[in-house]
Write an enzyme that holds these catalytic residues in place. Structure first.
Site, short mmCIF file in Angstrom:
data_model
loop_
_atom_site.label_atom_id
_atom_site.label_comp_id
_atom_site.label_asym_id
_atom_site.label_seq_id
_atom_site.Cartn_x
_atom_site.Cartn_y
_atom_site.Cartn_z
N TRP A 334 2.96 22.49 -0.70
CA TRP A 334 2.09 22.72 -1.86
C TRP A 334 2.78 22.31 -3.15
O TRP A 334 2.17 21.81 -4.08
CB TRP A 334 1.71 24.21 -1.91
CG TRP A 334 0.90 24.58 -3.13
CD1 TRP A 334 -0.44 24.49 -3.28
CD2 TRP A 334 1.40 25.12 -4.36
NE1 TRP A 334 -0.83 24.93 -4.52
CE2 TRP A 334 0.29 25.32 -5.21
CE3 TRP A 334 2.67 25.44 -4.84
CZ2 TRP A 334 0.40 25.83 -6.50
CZ3 TRP A 334 2.79 25.96 -6.13
CH2 TRP A 334 1.66 26.15 -6.93
N HIS A 335 4.13 22.51 -3.19
CA HIS A 335 4.86 22.20 -4.42
C HIS A 335 4.89 20.70 -4.70
O HIS A 335 4.99 20.29 -5.85
CB HIS A 335 6.29 22.73 -4.34
CG HIS A 335 6.37 24.19 -4.63
ND1 HIS A 335 6.06 25.14 -3.69
CD2 HIS A 335 6.68 24.87 -5.76
CE1 HIS A 335 6.20 26.34 -4.22
NE2 HIS A 335 6.56 26.21 -5.48
N GLY A 336 4.84 19.91 -3.67
CA GLY A 336 4.87 18.47 -3.91
C GLY A 336 4.91 17.71 -2.61
O GLY A 336 5.31 18.25 -1.56
#
Lengths: 481, 469
Positions: A334-336
């Site tokens: 989700w962060h990247g």
């Protein structure tokens, strides 16, 4: 238009003035218009996507609510999940998956050609997707009645203080506030102004200045010693904390000035003595989101399917371990869209799972020793910092190389000692002010506030902002996610 | 129980206590800010820079030469070397100021010079201005009007040069983002605070002192090996030039990019010089009886090559005509140099800057200016001040002490060491000068090495000032 820019402060000033003159209904419309103006100022093209996502989930939630029978409800929920996750995949992860596939094919000697994709990732996509998902899932679960007002729902999705980097607000918490009378009380004004000042200090003074040290090592391209890597890793640990929690504080402060209560997102996470406590203190709204919408469903599903648990573990343990590692891997992603984030998520998943298994075997006893707790927090801070090294690295190769250097190429030159001064200064100031209680919502609860400490603290923070406002202002890290 | 005489507020708290509690929000911030401001003003951190430094020099006496331009000017001229060379020719003390500054623009220099000339007209009477040129032409940015482009990428440089009347045209001007206008105006309004106007310097000084302290502490604890001596900067570290290895490397990269874009540039020939900021600067200096010279600066070969285009040649021809119209000249020195002398591809290195400055002084004199500028004796009326101790501006007891009246803003007409000529006493040398502000004017107490006669030398007689001859 970043939260710590002059434009934003003019913008928010204008919004606050208009907001104070309008009636409640007009206030909501004003905030919606301001939110779209704020988002459109980043790139007007992004507006189409957020409008589309908002419209789909608004309609789907109503359909879910009106549908009779779980099968129909599930079908509508499927549409919402497919649209939201489809958008997320298309804009954020497609490029990553294709390049990973190409890389994998090269490893196998197939050598697939890499297509040239030029996809712009819309700002705040991850954040507002989670908000829209929350809404439809809560309606599906019967925990929330959908709103009949599209504009209210659109404001929930796009509310500008929270839009770029959270906190990830639940509709059940936000929507009722739109219908309650909102006025700027003295308490809210004091708390809101304090949170903004405190958040600005963390972002512009601590995070942005530490970013210079971090940038030199991670992006400099030159040869660095283990000492530099360690320094940059510590600096990044505090940079990301101050950057992200600074954003959250400013968002919460603006929310208060507009009459909203926004959930707490950070609670001095580096005092955590174990990984579970860390995630109860770090990005709290994401942690609770992951717990409610990912971890628990996965864990229950595992528990339902595991009939004969192996390795002397109970069914619940299997549910926990698989649930948490799966959740944290997805949280990393989700962060990247990069392997470093996935590994970082997996690393935290393993830490939490190991902690669970270790604690399970011990009798529950609460240690009263402050020193022991401090020692645990110290050790766990270093484990967290190791995670940040992986998180910040450009690639797993760089992360491994940097980690290796800490152990095999550490000794600093005598002159390198000087480099420590400014990072130490910023961290010391942060620690000192947090110890005084500056991270509280209401500054009046700081001991001594009414007896001279209040004005002295405010003046000191303003002076620090004037003198140490970082020369090269950085974007908020989480605004990229 | 509250005594009957004590006023009580509605909330039940004595008014005095409430007032005290509230007043702390004024008193404590004020105390802190005043203390910090005071300490800063006492320290060297707030020492004047750039045009503020020039104003400080002009306050003390005259300025003979000023160099304006970018950081290349800052690096290439060493004031002392130039002044010593010129003093040999003029046989008197010469004062020159280097106003070169990184990211400055001609528009900023216009404003700075305007302020200087307005405040200290006497000190800059007949000043010679050397402006930056490259390959026989002024920089192309001179082409703009000072009202259209106010600064070059660094709005902070504009702040100390602005005056209140400038704000309106500044806000009306095009080409500047409103956010920059807002920032500049806000800083201008807070500019009298040394904390605000020197925040970068405070920060650097704090960092430097802190690093030293940390090293000393670490050394005590760990017995560190001695630090290698700090390398002497290769380039004069003034005018915003940074000389650390990393910045030099970055400068090289950006120089390459800039020269490549310059070589590829097909900018139209400049033919509207009369409305340019350059014309404004020339007019400004000439009005003051001064003169303007353009000086070709040493340049990296890649840069010179970038100027060797037909387009630039056409520009040069136009500029030459313009120079003739204005009555200004282009100075080229016989300074020989190699690419190695420009280590970051932009700036002349310090070890050669002294020689370049001397060569410029020689080129200036060879241009026929050396003798012409030797000052003619000026005269000044002696004060008519008379009371018990003074007669016609001369002290009755200490007869080597006399008074001059000057305007408050005017610079000192005489300096220690100057030679003066009195009506009867003849020539005398100034021992010391002391200035006392008196409302709209100043009294200048001058002590000379000769006894004066109040009737024969004092008011209404004048004293001829043969400055430092």
């Amino acid at each position: 238009m970043s939260f710590h820019s002059a434009q934003f402060f003019l913008f928010i000033g204008l919004v606050l003035v208009l907001h104070s003159f309008f009636s409640q209904k007009k206030q909501n419309r004003l905030l919606l218009a301001a939110s779209y103006a704020f988002y459109g100022a980043l790139d007007p093209r992004f507006l189409f996507l957020i409008l589309f996502s908002t419209a789909v989930d608004f309609l789907v939630a109503r359909k879910i609510h009106l549908a009779d029978g779980m099968a129909k409800k599930r079908r509508y929920l499927g549409i919402s999940l497919a649209v939201n996750l489809g958008i997320l995949f298309l804009f954020k992860y497609l490029g990553f998956f294709i390049s990973s596939l190409v890389g994998f094919s090269r490893m196998l000697g197939l050598g697939l050609p890499e297509p040239a994709l030029h996809i712009i990732v819309p700002a705040a996509l991850s954040f507002y997707t989670f908000k829209t998902l929350t809404y439809t899932i809560d309606v599906y679960r019967g925990q929330l009645e959908p709103t009949g007002n599209f504009f209210d729902y659109a404001l929930y999705v796009s509310f500008f203080p929270q839009l770029l980097a959270g906190p990830i607000e639940r509709a059940a918490h936000f929507l009722p506030q739109l219908h309650a009378p909102r006025s700027l009380s003295r308490d809210k004004m004091i708390q809101g102004s304090w949170l903004i000042l405190w958040g600005l200090f963390k972002k512009a003074v601590v995070a942005d200045n530490l970013a210079l040290v971090v940038h030199d090592v991670f992006d400099g391209g030159g040869s660095v010693s283990g000492f530099h890597v360690l320094l940059a890793t510590y600096a990044f640990s505090f940079q990301i904390y101050c950057d992200f929690s600074g954003y959250s504080d400013i968002a919460r402060g603006i929310g208060k000035l507009l009459g909203f209560e926004t959930p707490l997102n950070f609670d001095r996470p580096y005092l955590a003595a174990n990984p579970v406590e860390f995630w109860q203190r770090w990005h709290i709204t994401l942690s609770t989101w992951l717990r409610d919408y990912l971890f628990l469903p996965i864990a229950y599903a595992v528990m339902r399917h595991v009939e004969k648990p192996a390795l002397k573990l109970k069914v619940e343990d299997w549910g926990y371990v698989i649930g948490i590692t799966g959740t944290m891997l997805l949280a990393g992603l989700w962060h990247g869209a990069a392997w470093t984030f996935v590994v970082w998520g997996g690393y935290h998943g393993i830490l939490i799972a190991l902690h669970h298994l270790l604690v399970r075997r011990r009798k529950k006893r609460r240690s009263r020793s402050g020193f022991l707790r401090l020692a645990k927090a110290f050790v766990f801070f270093h484990l967290t910092a190791l995670g940040w090294l992986i998180f910040r690295a450009h690639s797993l190769g760089q992360a491994w190389d940097f980690l290796r250097r800490i152990f095999v190429d550490f000794p600093p030159a005598a002159a390198d000692i000087k480099m420590l001064f400014m990072p130490l200064f910023y961290c010391f100031i942060l620690w000192g002010l947090e110890s005084l209680g500056c991270s509280r919502d209401d500054p009046r609860s700081i001991p001594g506030w009414r007896y001279g400490l209040g004005p002295a603290l405010v003046t000191a923070l303003i002076l620090l902002l004037i003198v140490f406002f970082a020369p090269a202002s950085q974007d908020f890290i989480y605004a990229r996610f | 129980m509250v005594p009957p005489s004590s006023p009580v507020s509605k909330a039940g708290k004595p008014v005095l206590r409430r007032l005290l509690v509230r007043s702390q929000w004024v008193v404590i911030p004020l105390l802190i800010l005043v203390a910090v401001e005071y300490l800063l003003r006492k320290s060297d951190v707030a020492a004047p820079l750039w045009y503020a430094r020039a104003e400080a020099i002009a306050r003390r006496g005259r300025i003979d030469f000023a160099f304006v331009g970018s950081s290349k000017v800052a690096a290439a001229f060493i004031e002392k070397a130039f002044s010593v060379e010129m003093a040999k020719v003029r046989q008197r003390r010469i004062v020159s100021v280097n106003l070169g500054r990184g990211f400055s623009s001609p528009q900023l220099h216009y404003l700075g010079l305007r302020n200087l000339l307005r405040r200290y007209p006497e000190s800059l009477k007949g000043v010679t201005l050397f402006a930056e040129a490259m390959s026989d032409a002024p920089l192309y940015q001179y082409h703009g009007n000072w009202k259209s482009i106010w600064f070059n990428r660094q709005p902070e440089l504009l702040v100390p040069l602005l005056r209140f009347p400038d704000l309106l045209p500044f806000w009306r001007s095009k080409g500047t983002a409103w956010t920059d206008k807002f920032l500049v105006t806000a800083k201008f309004l807070l500019g009298s605070s040394k904390i605000v106007s020197n925040r970068e310097r405070v920060r650097h000084e704090f960092e430097a002192q802190g690093q030293k302290m940390l090293y000393r502490v670490a050394n005590l604890l760990l017995r560190l090996p001695p630090l290698p001596p700090e390398p002497r900067p290769v380039i004069q570290a003034i005018g915003g030039i940074m000389t650390d290895a990393k910045t030099m490397e970055r400068a090289k990269k950006s120089a390459r990019r800039y020269y490549q874009s310059l070589a590829a540039s097909r900018r139209p020939i400049l033919n509207r010089w009369d409305g340019s900021v350059l014309a404004d600067i020339v007019r400004l200096i000439k009005r003051q009886g001064g003169e303007v010279f353009f000086v070709n600066l040493p340049a990296y070969s890649m840069e010179l090559k970038a100027y060797a285009t037909p387009n630039h040649e056409r520009n040069k021809a136009i500029i030459r005509e313009q120079f003739k119209k204005w009555g200004v000249a282009l100075l080229t020195t016989d300074f020989s140099y190699a690419d190695d002398d420009i280590p970051d591809y932009f700036h002349l290195k310090m070890s050669r800057a002294g020689e370049f400055s001397r060569k410029l002084a020689q080129a200036y004199c060879n241009h026929g200016n050396g003798a012409r500028r030797a000052e003619l004796p000026r005269s000044h009326p002696i004060s008519r001040f008379t009371n018990g101790k003074w007669s016609n501006g001369i002290h009755r007891e200490r007869k080597n002490l006399f008074l001059l009246d000057v305007a408050r803003d005017a610079s000192l007409p005489v300096r220690a060491g100057d030679r003066l000529k009195f009506a009867a006493a003849g020539e005398a040398r100034v021992r010391n000068v002391h200035r006392v502000e008196q409302g709209s004017h100043s009294l200048v107490f001058v002590r000379v090495n000769r006894v004066l006669d109040p009737d024969a030398d004092g008011h209404p007689h004048r004293v001829e000032i043969i400055v430092g001859e």
